[in-house]
Scaffold this active site. Sequence first.
Site, mmCIF file in Angstrom:
data_model
loop_
_atom_site.group_PDB
_atom_site.id
_atom_site.type_symbol
_atom_site.label_atom_id
_atom_site.label_comp_id
_atom_site.label_asym_id
_atom_site.label_seq_id
_atom_site.Cartn_x
_atom_site.Cartn_y
_atom_site.Cartn_z
ATOM 1 N N ASP A 11 0.822 -1.215 0.000
ATOM 2 C CA ASP A 11 0.000 0.000 0.000
ATOM 3 C C ASP A 11 0.857 1.267 0.000
ATOM 4 O O ASP A 11 2.034 1.245 0.358
ATOM 5 C CB ASP A 11 -0.907 0.024 1.234
ATOM 6 C CG ASP A 11 -2.155 -0.819 1.062
ATOM 7 O OD1 ASP A 11 -2.331 -1.442 0.002
ATOM 8 O OD2 ASP A 11 -2.964 -0.872 2.013
ATOM 9 N N ASP A 12 0.216 2.367 -0.364
ATOM 10 C CA ASP A 12 0.800 3.717 -0.266
ATOM 11 C C ASP A 12 1.929 3.984 -1.253
ATOM 12 O O ASP A 12 2.786 4.831 -1.010
ATOM 13 C CB ASP A 12 1.281 4.014 1.172
ATOM 14 C CG ASP A 12 0.207 3.832 2.216
ATOM 15 O OD1 ASP A 12 -0.980 3.850 1.849
ATOM 16 O OD2 ASP A 12 0.546 3.662 3.404
ATOM 17 N N HIS A 132 -7.654 3.941 1.257
ATOM 18 C CA HIS A 132 -6.642 4.331 2.235
ATOM 19 C C HIS A 132 -7.312 4.454 3.607
ATOM 20 O O HIS A 132 -8.353 5.080 3.744
ATOM 21 C CB HIS A 132 -6.038 5.667 1.801
ATOM 22 C CG HIS A 132 -4.893 6.142 2.632
ATOM 23 N ND1 HIS A 132 -3.827 5.350 2.976
ATOM 24 C CD2 HIS A 132 -4.641 7.358 3.191
ATOM 25 C CE1 HIS A 132 -2.953 6.048 3.697
ATOM 26 N NE2 HIS A 132 -3.439 7.274 3.848
#
Length: 301
Positions: A11-12, A132
């Site tokens: 993620d991210d 998110h």
Amino acid sequence: MLQVKLIITGDDFGYCPRRNQGIVDCFLAGAVSNVSLLVNGSAAADAAKLARRYNIPIGLHANLSEGSPVCEVLKANSSLLNQDGFFHGKMGFRTALSKGLLNMSEVKQELKAQVELFHELTGHLPPHMDGHQHVHVLPEVRNVFAEVLEEYGIKYTRVPIEPGLHNCDWIPPSLMDFYLGVEEDSFNTVDVFAKHGIRWADIYIGLSTMGRNMSVSSIQSAIDSAVLQLPARAPRSGTVTIELMVHPGYPSVPPVGGCGEGPDDFSQSWERLHELQTLIKPELQSHYKSRNIQLCSFKDL
């Protein structure tokens, strides 16, 4: 023998150059098989270039809680923004939602703008799209999120219901309360996503193994306990899918990074590097092979 397909999602991606490099290093080491891009991240364009260069499967990490919107008309006088002109934050977003302060048409506008920007950066629509800080399973938001996915033909998402979460006594009570809230929201989201024809992995792992709680043994036991529960629910094909959510990277160094407000504490901490170093350990690769686990991405399903 049961065939397990494991999607390890970093993620991210796009949060900062050091996050990008850490995720790429993990992918090249065979420790991550899929990534989720923050299109409002300060290094999103660089992340998209890296994904093209290394042929990294990439989806969208929809962000409504950290930093700034990408939709131009929402950058001022929007219900999605706090008094400083940024998104409300992980808990602030949830508080504003519970008070009925968020305009769902603006949520939809921003989600669509992020899909469009993803397309612009990568040259294709995302094969998968999640939220998110798990905003996509929240009340009301889940309905709008599902509509956007159906509208763009995005087939896959994430439903963060983790087997055995309640037995993880190493998770601090305050964090566990948040996780159990995410789980409850996720249970209430299943029917909404299913109605819109959206799919997700059979098993989700990632809350119990995040940051300092990640270890070779915690990943191994989470996968093994999940697989043990599967035979009764396994499809006739004999193949099951697991998504492991991870957050590897090299620690952000302020002021570089973030989504408009600079990097947060977690991104600056040692925990990101700890995840990276754990994920690339050869013992994990051996474990996958011994359990007949094949790494893949959502676009491979």
